[in-house]
Design a protein around this motif. Structure first.
Motif, PDB file in Angstrom:
ATOM      1  N   SER A 140       0.795  -1.235   0.000  1.00 49.98           N
ATOM      2  CA  SER A 140       0.000   0.000   0.000  1.00 49.98           C
ATOM      3  C   SER A 140       0.822   1.278   0.000  1.00 49.98           C
ATOM      4  N   LEU A 141       2.078   1.219   0.396  1.00 48.37           N
ATOM      5  CA  LEU A 141       2.910   2.411   0.475  1.00 48.37           C
ATOM      6  C   LEU A 141       3.735   2.580  -0.790  1.00 48.37           C
ATOM      7  N   LYS A 231      -0.731   6.803   6.257  1.00 47.39           N
ATOM      8  CA  LYS A 231      -1.289   5.588   5.656  1.00 47.39           C
ATOM      9  C   LYS A 231      -1.348   4.454   6.664  1.00 47.39           C
ATOM     10  N   GLY A 235      -4.967   2.745   8.074  1.00 43.49           N
ATOM     11  CA  GLY A 235      -5.021   1.425   7.466  1.00 43.49           C
ATOM     12  C   GLY A 235      -6.283   0.669   7.844  1.00 43.49           C
TER      13      GLY A 235
END
Length: 309
Positions: A140-141, A231, A235
């Motif tokens: 996701s990063l 983020k 999450g």
């Protein structure tokens, strides 16, 4: 062009002041705990005698068992957290090695990936450290945000934070054991007998997070470090693993309070934006090197922590 490199020699990373503070704190706790835990009718002299016997025993137990526990952390984590250790030629491991070099670390840590939405570093010192990144973070990063997270965890390694916190908990447990509290009531025993040191340990933990954020930002940028924290904070809902270890996590219970191990997202963002800790990170300027070293140049065996043993 030049890149920023952290001057490891000027980092205030000695755990000796923390250890000395723990020794003194254990003596104060012994005096206090002996008095309040003595049965009615036992005089001050007996309580003081009990405390005197622990002046050597508690610091000795706290130091020995703390270091032993730190030495076992890596094997326990790999077994319990579903961690896959990476080979030295893995691109993620290579990135960790390069950032470790920018921090001036002499050895390269183990690197692992776990299925949980978190990241951490453990180990008694840089020579046996393990840096673990959750696969959800890798998915996701952005690359720069992952690098910031790695830098944050390596900041804990470079600053000897794992040893500080490990010894702090071990000293508290040793005091509780010495005064006769069973393992099942250790947590409450710590609050009863060492409430001041409990608050101090939690405050120490929060301060170390600020410093680790600063290292991550120094190795990337404060914008990338902030974005990575945002983020992580926003999450998915905590899973079973995250709930079990919530007390030690960024999104854990009581986040940002005096009972928390981590500051809030807002507090960490504000510290990064103001460069409260970032401007105090000692830096060197060196010739630029690529973030990912060429795969054709394998690391030397003697430089990899897990090949040294």
């Amino acid at each position: 062009m030049t890149e920023l490199k952290i001057n490891h020699n000027d980092l205030k990373n000695s755990s000796l002041p923390t250890w000395l503070g723990l020794v003194i704190g254990s003596w104060v706790g012994l005096a206090w705990g002996s008095l309040i835990s003595s049965p009615i009718g036992i005089g001050f002299g007996v309580a003081a005698g009990s405390a005197f016997g622990g002046f050597l025993a508690v610091p000795l137990w706290g130091t020995v068992w703390g270091l032993v526990g730190l030495g076992r952390q890596r094997e326990n984590a790999v077994r319990q957290h579903g961690i896959k250790l990476l080979t030295e030629n893995d691109p993620l491991a290579q990135r960790v090695y390069t950032l470790a070099a920018q921090l001036g670390l002499k050895t390269r840590p183990w690197v692992g990936v776990m299925p949980h939405n978190n990241a951490y570093a453990i180990g008694a010192n840089a020579d046996n450290a393990l840096v673990v990144i959750g696969q959800p973070l890798l998915d996701s990063l952005s690359e720069a945000e992952v690098t910031a997270i790695i830098g944050h965890e390596l900041g804990h390694v470079a600053n000897n934070d794992m040893r500080r916190m490990g010894l702090a908990r071990s000293f508290q447990n040793s005091l509780v054991w010495y005064l006769g509290f069973s393992e099942t009531v250790q947590r409450w025993g710590r609050w009863l007998l060492t409430w001041a040191s409990e608050l101090w340990v939690l405050r120490l933990s929060r301060s170390r997070e600020y410093w680790a954020d600063a290292v991550g930002a120094a190795l990337t940028s404060k914008e990338h470090m902030i974005a990575a924290l945002e983020k992580l904070h926003n999450g998915p809902e905590l899973g079973e693993f995250e709930r079990e270890h919530a007390r030690l996590m960024f999104r854990g219970v009581a986040s940002g309070s005096v009972l928390s191990t981590h500051p809030t997202l807002g507090e960490r963002r504000a510290a990064l934006q103001a460069e409260t800790y970032l401007r105090r990170v000692p830096l060197l300027r060196t010739h630029q090197v690529p973030i990912l070293p060429p795969a054709a140049t394998p690391p030397k065996a003697e430089d990899i922590a897990y090949l040294k043993q």
